[in-house]
Design a protein around this motif. Structure first.
Motif, short mmCIF file in Angstrom:
data_model
loop_
_atom_site.label_atom_id
_atom_site.label_comp_id
_atom_site.label_asym_id
_atom_site.label_seq_id
_atom_site.Cartn_x
_atom_site.Cartn_y
_atom_site.Cartn_z
N PHE A 14 13.27 -4.29 11.81
CA PHE A 14 14.49 -3.25 11.80
C PHE A 14 14.98 -2.82 10.54
N HIS A 15 14.89 -4.05 9.92
CA HIS A 15 15.65 -3.88 8.48
C HIS A 15 14.58 -3.17 7.39
N ARG A 16 13.25 -3.41 7.50
CA ARG A 16 12.35 -2.75 6.91
C ARG A 16 12.38 -1.16 7.07
N VAL A 17 12.57 -0.40 8.45
CA VAL A 17 12.56 0.72 8.43
C VAL A 17 14.01 1.43 8.10
N ILE A 18 14.89 0.58 8.32
CA ILE A 18 16.27 1.21 7.78
C ILE A 18 16.18 1.34 6.27
N VAL A 19 15.46 0.34 5.59
CA VAL A 19 15.39 0.31 4.06
C VAL A 19 14.70 1.58 3.52
N ALA A 82 10.29 9.16 12.44
CA ALA A 82 9.63 8.02 12.20
C ALA A 82 10.19 6.60 12.63
N PHE A 83 11.56 6.61 12.85
CA PHE A 83 12.25 5.35 13.53
C PHE A 83 11.63 5.36 15.04
N THR A 84 11.39 6.19 15.59
CA THR A 84 11.03 6.55 17.01
C THR A 84 9.58 5.99 16.88
N ALA A 85 8.52 6.61 16.02
CA ALA A 85 7.39 6.15 15.98
C ALA A 85 7.26 4.73 15.76
N HIS A 86 8.12 4.31 14.93
CA HIS A 86 8.03 2.90 14.44
C HIS A 86 7.97 1.72 15.68
N TYR A 87 8.76 2.08 16.59
CA TYR A 87 8.48 1.23 17.80
C TYR A 87 7.51 1.65 19.04
N LEU A 88 7.35 3.16 18.80
CA LEU A 88 6.41 3.70 20.17
C LEU A 88 4.89 3.95 19.78
N GLU A 93 3.66 6.49 12.09
CA GLU A 93 4.94 6.39 11.50
C GLU A 93 4.64 6.91 9.87
N LYS A 94 3.67 6.18 9.26
CA LYS A 94 3.53 6.64 7.70
C LYS A 94 3.38 8.32 7.57
N TYR A 95 2.63 8.75 8.71
CA TYR A 95 2.26 10.16 8.35
C TYR A 95 3.64 11.17 8.77
N LEU A 96 4.40 10.47 9.47
CA LEU A 96 5.60 11.30 9.72
C LEU A 96 6.42 11.28 8.38
N TRP A 97 6.62 10.04 8.03
CA TRP A 97 7.51 9.85 6.77
C TRP A 97 6.95 10.91 5.62
N LEU A 98 5.61 10.82 5.27
CA LEU A 98 4.99 11.66 4.32
C LEU A 98 4.82 13.07 4.56
N GLY A 99 4.67 13.17 5.95
CA GLY A 99 4.30 14.67 6.19
C GLY A 99 5.57 15.62 6.44
N ILE A 100 6.65 15.11 6.99
CA ILE A 100 7.80 15.91 7.24
C ILE A 100 8.61 15.86 5.78
N ASN A 101 8.70 14.72 5.18
CA ASN A 101 9.22 15.00 3.72
C ASN A 101 8.50 15.70 2.77
N GLY A 102 7.12 15.88 3.07
CA GLY A 102 6.31 16.87 2.18
C GLY A 102 6.73 18.34 2.41
N LEU A 103 6.88 18.47 3.85
CA LEU A 103 7.30 19.92 3.97
C LEU A 103 8.50 20.11 3.52
N LEU A 104 9.44 19.23 3.58
CA LEU A 104 11.02 19.45 3.29
C LEU A 104 10.89 19.69 1.61
N LEU A 105 10.18 18.71 0.93
CA LEU A 105 10.20 18.83 -0.49
C LEU A 105 9.56 20.16 -0.91
N MET A 106 8.33 20.74 -0.11
CA MET A 106 7.94 22.01 -0.49
C MET A 106 9.04 23.12 -0.20
#
Length: 672
Positions: A14-19, A82-88, A93-106
């Motif tokens: 839990f700590h890891r994903v919140i960080v 990502a938090f949802t995928a972290h457990y399910l 998960e890592k693709y959600l972190w990088l993919g979604i934020n990639g689109l947002l940064l674009m």
């Protein structure tokens, strides 16, 4: 190198994903803050003359607080999936972190690159004009951005910036923060550390929700963010997402009429006050009835209203008389058969508002008339063309651009113009994506002008980006203008190109007026800008120089003193003024505005009011006058001006959308 995420159910997990979420939050906050800093430094020529380092620090601090809210919102967009995928579904998960934020940064990068030319044009961060642009000609907008604003290069730069930011974020997510060696600590020690961590997360969440504050009482948002004395810095405080949210919020208020909180009784009383009639009917049209006071028994043969693109008033002011870009217009103003009102406002911030003001006769009051079904059912009673037709004039609308822009062809004909001419009617003529060159427009009008009486509205387009008329080939003395500019602006080639197009537009306009007068001396012209807020000599012009447009009337029956000595107005006052100059005394007509020859001593539009001596924002309570000329700030009748502003807005909101009868049931049935 890959990002590893633990998947077991545990505090460490839990700590890891919140960080990871906190890392993303901190990253967005840093990016937005650095964007703001670079924006302020790069556009330093827009700083006010009194701006100092303390103002800049305040803007950066206030902006960073506001960006905590933006960073929190952006983080949530990737954190929740990502938090949802972290457990399910831990494998994605890592693709959600990088993919979604990639689109947002674009998206962030694209908006950021666009914000620089946008500020230069509108002197604001993103505002409601982005929603007005939704109704523009998308093809013309695209080629304007390509030709004038280097769209391919800016887009490539945005993509490179987005990739660099995405790479840095990826490195940040890979980096694992060292953890305290608490595995062998007593339980109470572990609980203290974990409680402190949760408290940190709680504070971060509050700062994200309340814009750098721990509660709503001290929250920073787009409405209270601007606390410096510098207008540029106040705009820079808003990061791009906040500016877009502001535009969306204000546009939603407009569409929902939330900003027009009038009851039926309010509108009735305001309309009665405006007309000087008793408030004894709920039929608005009764209050819109006017009568020609002075009139004429010798009407002009041809009547022209020229809505000249970006024809601002500031080049006609004495302060700028030595800058040779308005010599022809100054000569026309000085003529014996010409009168001039220097205190006049456009109907709105865009060309379409000028069209609706001069064609339909109503103010810009939270409605987009050219797209409303009600505008195509029948002409409004305040529409100019049908009433001029009753006086025996053939009615024509001439537009330099395409008939499809803002549905202008269909709209003007639905509002009573018998003929509409646009670029498609003029043959193969030179011009930009927005319209043909002014000289071609005027030449085509001259070809169609006959001895039969006519009422004509003309909308030109040359003084508009991408500013691609070869004005130097047409006689513009660029070096003479350069030498006349303040030293700080003499190397501003873009400004010189813009000033060259003002020179060209006013020269061709005056040539047309003189040509018509030579052939038909009994003609009448009203000349106004469609709006004025596009470019100025100063980076921080005062309100009058920035927003004012000229009102010039010349020709048949005109002399110095035709207009009231203290006249002031806006584009809804054009038609009532024309009625006094073209119709016999006692003629009845319908209008919201008033004539500058008999009554109109104040003007109001979407955001401002003006008199002969003062100008101010329309939405402050009390109103704050800003003197037009140097000297003591004039005193105005605050309540009378507030009532006038509210009356114009209330009637312009209700009548076009809901009809003449004031009835709450109509509003309830149609919905706001």
């Amino acid at each position: 190198m890959s990002i590893n995420f633990p998947t077991r159910l545990s505090w460490e997990n839990f700590h890891r994903v919140i960080v990871e979420g906190l890392k993303v939050y901190a990253f967005y906050l840093a990016v937005l803050s650095l964007f703001r800093l670079f924006f302020i430094l790069w556009l330093n020529d827009y700083w006010g003359p009194q701006t100092n380092s303390a103002d800049i620090v305040l803007a950066l601090w206030r902006g960073s607080r506001l960006s905590m809210q933006t960073a929190g919102g952006l983080t949530l967009l990737s954190f929740v999936p990502a938090f949802t995928a972290h457990y399910l579904l831990p494998k994605i998960e890592k693709y959600l972190w990088l993919g979604i934020n990639g689109l947002l940064l674009m998206a962030l990068s694209i908006f950021y690159m666009a914000s620089f030319p946008y500020y230069r044009i509108y002197r604001m961060n993103f505002n409601q004009m982005i929603f007005t642009g939704m109704n523009e000609d998308w093809g013309a907008l695209f080629w304007t951005m390509v030709d004038q604003y280097a769209l391919p290069a800016r887009f490539a730069g945005a993509m490179l910036l987005a990739f660099v930011l995405w790479y840095l974020l990826r490195r940040l997510l890979i980096w694992q923060m060292p953890l305290l060696p608490i595995a062998h600590w007593p339980l109470w020690g572990k609980l203290v550390i974990r409680a402190a961590f949760l408290a940190l997360v709680y504070v971060a969440v509050l700062l994200g929700i309340f814009g750098g504050s721990l509660g709503w009482q001290t929250a920073v948002d787009w409405e209270n963010a601007g606390v410096t004395k510098d207008e540029f810095l106040n705009e820079a405080i808003l990061d791009n997402p906040q500016a877009i949210y502001r535009a969306y919020n204000l546009n939603s208020r407009m569409l929902a009429c939330n900003g027009l909180d009038f009851t039926m009784e309010d509108i009735q009383q305001l309309a009665a006050n405006l007309s000087g009639k008793p408030a004894d009917t709920n039929n608005l049209d009764v209050y819109l009835q006017r009568t020609v006071v002075q009139g004429t028994e010798q009407p002009p043969r041809h009547v022209f209203v020229i809505l000249s693109e970006s024809l601002a008033n500031w080049p006609l002011l004495d302060k700028y008389k030595d800058i040779p870009i308005a010599e022809d217009l100054r000569g026309l103003v000085a003529a014996e058969d010409t009168d001039y009102c220097p205190t006049f406002l456009p109907n709105g911030a865009s060309t379409v508002s000028a069209v609706t003001g001069s064609v339909a006769g109503v103010a810009d009051a939270n409605l987009y008339l050219t797209t409303m079904p009600e505008s195509f059912a029948a002409p409004y009673p305040t529409a100019s063309a049908p009433q001029m037709a009753k006086l025996g004039y053939e009615t024509n609308f001439f537009y330099a651009g395409p008939a499809t822009w803002e549905r202008i062809g269909a709209f003007t004909q639905a509002q009573g113009f018998q003929h509409f001419y646009s670029r498609g009617d003029f043959g193969d003529v030179p011009g930009s994506v927005w319209g043909c060159e002014d000289e071609c427009l005027y030449a085509n009008i001259m070809e169609r002008l006959t001895a039969a009486p006519s009422f004509n509205i003309i909308l030109n387009a040359s003084n508009h980006s991408p500013y691609d008329v070869d004005v130097e080939a047409k006689g513009f003395d660029k070096e003479k203008v350069r030498a006349a500019l303040p030293a700080a602006y003499q190397q501003d080639e873009e400004l010189l190109r813009e000033l060259g197009h003002y020179w060209y537009a006013q020269r061709e306009l005056v040539k047309f007026v003189r040509e018509v007068k030579a052939k038909y001396p009994d003609s009448l012209f009203v000349i106004v800008g469609d709006h004025g807020d596009r470019y100025n000599i100063e980076k921080q012009p005062d309100m009058y120089a920035r927003y004012g447009i000229p009102f010039i009337v010349t020709g048949k029956n005109i002399h110095k003193g035709t207009l009231l000595a203290d006249s002031a107005g806006s584009q809804i006052d054009i038609f009532p003024t024309l009625m006094e100059l073209t119709a016999p005394k006692g003629t009845g007509y319908m209008a919201l505005g008033q004539s500058l020859t008999t009554t109109s001593t104040k003007g109001v539009n979407y955001g401002f009011w003006i008199t002969r001596t003062a100008i101010g924002k329309a939405d402050t309570v009390p109103l704050v006058p800003e003197a037009i000329a140097d000297g003591e700030t004039p005193v105005i009748d605050d309540q009378a001006m507030q009532d006038y502003i509210n009356a114009i807005r209330a009637i312009s909101w209700w009548r076009p959308k809901y009809g003449p009868i004031l009835d709450q049931k109509i509003l309830d049935e149609k919905g706001r």
